[in-house]
Design a protein around this motif. Structure first.
Motif, short mmCIF file in Angstrom:
data_model
loop_
_atom_site.label_atom_id
_atom_site.label_comp_id
_atom_site.label_asym_id
_atom_site.label_seq_id
_atom_site.Cartn_x
_atom_site.Cartn_y
_atom_site.Cartn_z
N UNK A 1 0.83 -1.21 0.00
CA UNK A 1 0.00 0.00 0.00
C UNK A 1 0.86 1.26 0.00
N UNK A 2 1.86 1.28 0.91
CA UNK A 2 2.74 2.46 0.99
C UNK A 2 3.49 2.71 -0.31
N UNK A 3 3.95 1.62 -0.93
CA UNK A 3 4.70 1.74 -2.18
C UNK A 3 3.87 2.44 -3.25
N UNK A 4 2.62 2.02 -3.35
CA UNK A 4 1.75 2.59 -4.39
C UNK A 4 1.38 4.03 -4.03
N UNK A 5 1.16 4.28 -2.72
CA UNK A 5 0.82 5.63 -2.26
C UNK A 5 1.96 6.61 -2.54
N UNK A 6 3.17 6.23 -2.12
CA UNK A 6 4.34 7.09 -2.35
C UNK A 6 4.53 7.31 -3.85
N UNK A 7 4.32 6.25 -4.61
CA UNK A 7 4.46 6.35 -6.06
C UNK A 7 3.55 7.39 -6.66
N UNK A 8 2.31 7.45 -6.17
CA UNK A 8 1.40 8.43 -6.76
C UNK A 8 1.83 9.85 -6.39
N UNK A 9 2.37 10.05 -5.18
CA UNK A 9 2.85 11.38 -4.82
C UNK A 9 4.05 11.78 -5.68
#
Ligand code: ADP
Ligand code: MG
Length: 264
Positions: A104-112
């Motif tokens: 989840x964090x990986x995808x979240x950081x990726x979008x930022x």
């Protein structure tokens, strides 16, 4: 995300693109177009310039010559995050995951990162940021369910199976809501089952109205998945057309198979 363009118009046009590294012409005066809603494959032997082409399209490196038009706008001189904001998203040939982040964090950081997330509003927790954050989280939930990773969202991304690590990368790219998705050898090193599953996923992505440009070596995958193929060799376009034309093209078979074997 679908956009208002007729199916036969170009979403991406590359014109006379060139990039040399020292004496090596990695991409040499290359021109081609990707049509809206197509799954367009780029094939060619190792070292043909395929990944360099993706780096040029996504602004990771700047061309020596030529330009890239996306949705009729010149994106050649833009930074990678700006190009992502226009709706171009990608995965890399080598998986790039942080060792201590959950799926989840990986995808979240990726979008930022890809949407040029600005640190200040995040620090001050402004209302706009909170709205954006909850929008982003909803989008990530939807994306993780779509690619089949929702159940493992709290596991460390880098500890998943190879196939699922690829899915994390694909989810990270999809979470930015792209019009065009660039996939650099997404099935390399996968077994048949994993390859088949990813092919199905790419078809579903495409059915959602996302145009796909995919670099692949597996001719079976390319022939059954794509509706247009551009063959490149030594950074130049060797041939282009639908799979039924390309797979029987003698010059393509010779150049592609010949050199591919030499690199095997
Ligand atoms: P492909 O993805 O088709 O295998 P690449 O685009 O990775 O090919 O590489 C094309 C050529 O450019 C190769 O000869 C490669 O060694 C060279 N090349 C790619 N990136 C760099 C770089 N950053 N620095 C120097 N040479 C590079
Ligand atoms: Mg490559």
């Amino acid at each position: 995300m679908s956009i208002d363009l007729p199916n036969d118009s170009a979403i991406l046009t590359v014109q006379n693109l060139s990039k040399s590294f020292g004496g090596v012409k990695a991409v040499n005066n290359l021109s081609f177009s990707v049509l809206q809603n197509n799954i367009h494959a780029i094939i060619g032997p190792n070292g043909a310039g395929k990944s360099t082409l993706f780096n040029l399209i996504t602004g990771v490196i700047k061309p020596d010559m030529g330009n890239v038009q996306f949705l009729n706008q010149d994106i050649t001189s833009l930074r990678p995050d700006k190009i992502a904001q226009h709706g171009v998203s990608r995965t890399f040939q080598n998986i790039r995951l942080f060792p201590d982040m959950t799926v989840f964090e990986t995808v979240l950081i990726g979008t930022y990162q890809f949407t040029g997330g600005n640190l200040l509003p995040a620090l001050f927790r402004t209302k706009t940021f909170r709205n954006k954050e909850s929008e982003a989280k909803e989008r990530i939930e939807e994306t993780l369910k779509f690619v089949g990773l929702w159940d493992v969202r709290n596991e460390y991304a880098a500890q998943l199976s190879y196939g699922n690590q690829r899915r994390v990368e694909i989810a990270r790219a999809l979470a930015t809501n792209p019009h065009l998705l660039l996939l650099d050898e997404p099935t390399a090193g996968m077994n048949q089952k994993e390859t088949k599953e990813l092919m199905n996923l790419f078809s579903e992505v495409n059915h959602q109205g996302i145009t796909i440009l995919i670099i692949a070596h597996d001719m079976h995958l390319v022939n059954s998945l794509s509706n247009q193929i551009t063959v490149i060799n030594f950074g130049e376009k060797l041939a282009e057309g639908p799979p039924e034309l390309i797979q029987n093209h003698p010059a393509v078979l010779e150049a592609y198979m010949g050199r591919a074997e030499a690199h095997a």
